[in-house]
Motif scaffolding. Structure first.
Motif, short mmCIF file in Angstrom:
data_model
loop_
_atom_site.label_atom_id
_atom_site.label_comp_id
_atom_site.label_asym_id
_atom_site.label_seq_id
_atom_site.Cartn_x
_atom_site.Cartn_y
_atom_site.Cartn_z
N ILE A 1 5.31 23.36 -2.06
CA ILE A 1 3.90 23.20 -2.44
C ILE A 1 3.14 22.48 -1.32
CG2 ILE A 1 2.30 22.10 -4.06
CD1 ILE A 1 3.75 24.57 -5.16
N CYS A 2 3.74 21.44 -0.77
CA CYS A 2 3.07 20.70 0.32
C CYS A 2 2.91 21.57 1.56
CB CYS A 2 3.88 19.43 0.65
SG CYS A 2 3.79 18.16 -0.63
N LEU A 3 3.94 22.36 1.88
CA LEU A 3 3.85 23.26 3.03
C LEU A 3 2.74 24.30 2.83
CD1 LEU A 3 7.46 24.23 4.21
CD2 LEU A 3 5.63 23.26 5.60
N ILE A 4 2.76 24.95 1.67
CA ILE A 4 1.75 25.97 1.39
C ILE A 4 0.36 25.36 1.36
CG2 ILE A 4 0.96 27.69 -0.29
CD1 ILE A 4 3.92 28.00 -1.14
N GLY A 5 0.25 24.15 0.79
CA GLY A 5 -1.03 23.45 0.78
C GLY A 5 -1.56 23.20 2.18
N TRP A 6 -0.69 22.79 3.09
CA TRP A 6 -1.09 22.52 4.47
C TRP A 6 -1.59 23.78 5.16
CZ3 TRP A 6 -2.12 18.51 7.53
CH2 TRP A 6 -2.18 18.74 8.91
N TYR A 7 -0.88 24.89 4.97
CA TYR A 7 -1.23 26.12 5.66
C TYR A 7 -2.37 26.89 4.99
CZ TYR A 7 2.58 25.92 9.04
OH TYR A 7 3.41 25.57 10.09
N THR A 8 -2.82 26.45 3.82
CA THR A 8 -3.92 27.14 3.15
C THR A 8 -5.16 26.25 3.04
OG1 THR A 8 -3.05 26.44 0.98
CG2 THR A 8 -2.39 28.61 1.78
N ARG A 9 -5.26 25.26 3.92
CA ARG A 9 -6.39 24.32 3.83
C ARG A 9 -7.73 25.01 3.99
NH1 ARG A 9 -3.27 23.40 8.21
NH2 ARG A 9 -4.14 23.46 10.30
N HIS A 10 -7.77 26.15 4.69
CA HIS A 10 -9.04 26.86 4.87
C HIS A 10 -9.56 27.48 3.57
CE1 HIS A 10 -5.89 29.91 5.24
NE2 HIS A 10 -6.79 30.80 4.88
N MET A 11 -8.72 27.52 2.54
CA MET A 11 -9.14 28.13 1.26
C MET A 11 -9.84 27.14 0.34
SD MET A 11 -5.77 30.32 0.24
CE MET A 11 -4.75 31.12 1.48
N PHE A 12 -9.78 25.85 0.68
CA PHE A 12 -10.33 24.82 -0.20
C PHE A 12 -11.49 24.09 0.50
CE2 PHE A 12 -5.84 25.30 -1.24
CZ PHE A 12 -5.87 25.42 -2.62
N LYS A 13 -12.37 23.53 -0.30
CA LYS A 13 -13.39 22.65 0.25
C LYS A 13 -12.72 21.42 0.83
CE LYS A 13 -17.14 24.20 -2.75
NZ LYS A 13 -18.15 23.81 -3.78
N LYS A 14 -13.29 20.88 1.89
CA LYS A 14 -12.65 19.84 2.69
C LYS A 14 -12.12 18.67 1.87
CE LYS A 14 -13.55 16.82 6.68
NZ LYS A 14 -14.56 16.42 7.69
N TYR A 15 -12.97 18.03 1.09
CA TYR A 15 -12.56 16.82 0.38
C TYR A 15 -11.66 17.13 -0.81
CZ TYR A 15 -15.85 14.41 3.38
OH TYR A 15 -16.51 13.92 4.49
N PHE A 16 -11.86 18.30 -1.39
CA PHE A 16 -10.96 18.70 -2.47
C PHE A 16 -9.56 18.93 -1.92
CE2 PHE A 16 -8.99 22.01 -5.15
CZ PHE A 16 -8.97 21.32 -6.36
N TRP A 17 -9.47 19.52 -0.71
CA TRP A 17 -8.16 19.74 -0.08
C TRP A 17 -7.48 18.41 0.22
CZ3 TRP A 17 -6.29 18.60 4.92
CH2 TRP A 17 -5.03 19.13 5.21
N TYR A 18 -8.23 17.43 0.72
CA TYR A 18 -7.66 16.10 0.96
C TYR A 18 -7.05 15.54 -0.33
CZ TYR A 18 -9.93 15.75 5.56
OH TYR A 18 -10.32 15.94 6.86
N LEU A 19 -7.79 15.67 -1.42
CA LEU A 19 -7.31 15.17 -2.71
C LEU A 19 -6.03 15.90 -3.14
CD1 LEU A 19 -7.73 13.41 -5.24
CD2 LEU A 19 -9.16 15.26 -6.18
N VAL A 20 -6.03 17.21 -3.01
CA VAL A 20 -4.86 18.02 -3.36
C VAL A 20 -3.63 17.58 -2.56
CG1 VAL A 20 -3.87 20.34 -3.11
CG2 VAL A 20 -6.09 20.04 -4.22
N MET A 21 -3.81 17.38 -1.25
CA MET A 21 -2.68 17.01 -0.40
C MET A 21 -2.20 15.60 -0.71
SD MET A 21 -1.79 19.64 1.22
CE MET A 21 -0.57 18.86 2.29
N VAL A 22 -3.11 14.66 -0.97
CA VAL A 22 -2.70 13.29 -1.31
C VAL A 22 -1.85 13.30 -2.58
CG1 VAL A 22 -3.53 11.06 -2.15
CG2 VAL A 22 -4.57 12.10 -0.13
N ILE A 23 -2.28 14.04 -3.59
CA ILE A 23 -1.55 14.11 -4.86
C ILE A 23 -0.16 14.70 -4.64
CG2 ILE A 23 -1.46 15.29 -7.10
CD1 ILE A 23 -4.55 15.07 -7.15
N ASN A 24 -0.10 15.80 -3.90
CA ASN A 24 1.18 16.49 -3.73
C ASN A 24 2.14 15.73 -2.82
OD1 ASN A 24 1.18 19.14 -5.23
ND2 ASN A 24 -0.75 19.35 -4.14
N VAL A 25 1.63 15.16 -1.74
CA VAL A 25 2.49 14.38 -0.84
C VAL A 25 3.01 13.12 -1.55
CG1 VAL A 25 2.57 13.02 1.28
CG2 VAL A 25 1.46 15.27 1.28
#
Length: 454
Positions: free
Chosen positions: A199-223
């Motif tokens: 999930i963390c790997l896929i999240g990192w490589y799909t960051r262009h699909m999310f709004k910037k700050y929402f992606w940061y939140l998603v990655m913080v939660i998953n990491v």
């Protein structure tokens, strides 16, 4: 809509659901004698469909052919051998007279493992050949990340507030309670870390699909959920991520920058451990358990040495039944024979009726012998070769290479091999490579150049 079109549409829906729901490993489930995950029931449905329309079945590629040898041919051979030449394991039931539940029934359990292996192959092959998935690839990746984030939020809530799932009736959940480790909807953290790393790997490589700050939140939660598994496998994941700079095409300046960043982060982590007095916890998880796992065990007082102990027993079973093994899943019936023959001076955790070699490679050798072992290596080696030779064609190929390397490493402490969650993301990567290369071949070299995003 024709019957063939309806069948294909129904199969496509099942395959996508298997991919999306693979993180729901212990909730929700259906417990009727044994434990059946939702995605396993979907894979079983897919198996029945393939049997009904066997005339239209096709192998995805040579990797799927090797997978067929591992998941279908070898298990049938080992099953027949165990029934004809080994017979009923009466010694196991003398050793464990209370082992009378459905999961230990020798006339049901081995046959059930065959079915598991069959639908593992069916699901794997169906994902690899699914053009439906490839045409919606990025959309599916985004859903995978969002579902993984939901599971991570539930896991963190269970860790810091209350594990609500474990309070539910046992017929719909099979979770184990952990008061200081994140385990998602998996039975234990050592299983969850494999899913969450993906999930963390896929999240990192799909960051262009999310709004910037929402992606940061998603990655913080998953990491955060990944780190709080406190799994020794984390060491391997960090090692693989660190090696990425040398695996892929990058400039010398970028390589040195990443190496410098990693050194700084390691130093900061070390001083943080000392400052918050967490070094003893770190030492137990990443030093004691790891050294116990990698050494020949003399005790079983920690999980690392216990896993090593059960893996060593698997090798002993293989030595005594080296051609075909004792049958898929059947190693648990023979573990007790070697319990006190492994040179253990101090026992902490003892063998119990449902224990098998806690290492996929050792477990495969014990269950399926050299026939299964060779087909297993052909299957894994073929998949890894596909990812390696295509690694610089697309950023997603890089993602799948890193994930697959961690998959292999995690299997050193995860078994058995008929667990479908081990194979879904590898199949997803092979699907992407198959149709990406076909599209590249039809559109010319320019496709590769314009599609590759660093």
């Amino acid at each position: 809509m024709t019957a063939v079109t309806k069948e294909r549409s129904f199969k496509d829906g099942i395959v996508v659901l298997i991919v999306l729901l693979i993180g729901f490993q212990s909730f929700p489930i259906i417990k009727v004698g044994g434990v059946f995950k939702i995605y396993e029931l979907l894979a079983l449905t897919l198996l029945f469909i393939e049997i009904a329309f066997i005339d239209r079945f096709k192998f995805a590629n040579s990797v799927s052919l090797a997978a067929c040898c591992f998941f279908v041919v070898s298990p049938v051979i080992s099953y027949l051998y165990s029934n004809i030449f080994l017979g009923y394991p009466s010694g196991f039931f003398y050793r464990y007279p209370d082992a009378e539940s459905f999961k230990f029934n020798y006339y049901v359990f081995p046959f059930l493992q065959l079915i598991y292996m069959f639908f593992n192959f069916t699901a794997f092959n169906a994902i690899v050949i699914s053009k439906y998935i490839y045409e919606r690839f990025e959309k599916i990746l985004k859903y995978i990340v969002l579902i993984g984030t939901f599971i991570a939020i539930c896991s963190l809530f269970a860790l810091f507030v209350k594990d609500v799932v474990i309070l539910l009736p046992s017929f719909i959940q099979n979770k184990t309670y952990y008061n200081f480790r994140s385990s998602g909807f998996s039975q234990e953290p050592s299983f969850y870390i494999l899913y969450q790393a993906w999930i963390c790997l896929i999240g990192w490589y799909t960051r262009h699909m999310f709004k910037k700050y929402f992606w940061y939140l998603v990655m913080v939660i998953n990491v955060l959920s990944l780190l709080l598994t406190f799994s020794t496998a984390m060491f391997g994941f960090v090692l693989i991520l660190s090696s990425a700079v040398f695996l892929f095409k990058t400039s010398f300046k970028i390589k040195m920058g990443i190496v410098f960043t990693l050194v700084v982060l390691l130093l900061l982590g070390y001083f943080a451990l000392l400052y918050f007095d967490l070094y003893p916890v770190f030492e137990y998880i990443f030093v004691s358990k790891l050294s116990g796992f990698l050494s020949v065990p003399e005790t079983t007082t920690d999980s690392g040495s216990y896993r090593s102990y059960t893996s060593s027993i698997g090798i002993e079973i293989f030595k005594d039944h080296w051609v075909t093994g004792v049958g898929v899943g059947n190693s648990m019936y023979y573990m007790y024979i070697y319990e006190f023959k492994m040179g253990i001076r101090e026992f902490g955790e003892m063998l119990s009726p449902g224990i098998f070699p806690q290492n996929s490679f050792s477990c495969v050798l014990a269950d399926q012998g050299v026939i299964g072992g060779l087909s297993f290596l052909a299957f894994l080696g073929g998949a890894l070769r596909k990812f390696w030779i295509n690694k610089n064609k697309s950023k997603y190929n890089q993602m799948f290479l890193l994930g697959t390397l961690f998959n292999f490493l995690a299997m050193l402490s995860i078994a058995p091999a008929y667990s479908l969650y081990l194979w879904v993301f590898i199949a997803l990567g092979l699907c992407y490579i198959k149709y990406y290369n076909e599209s590249a071949a039809s559109e010319g070299n320019g496709y590769l150049q314009t599609s590759y995003k660093k």
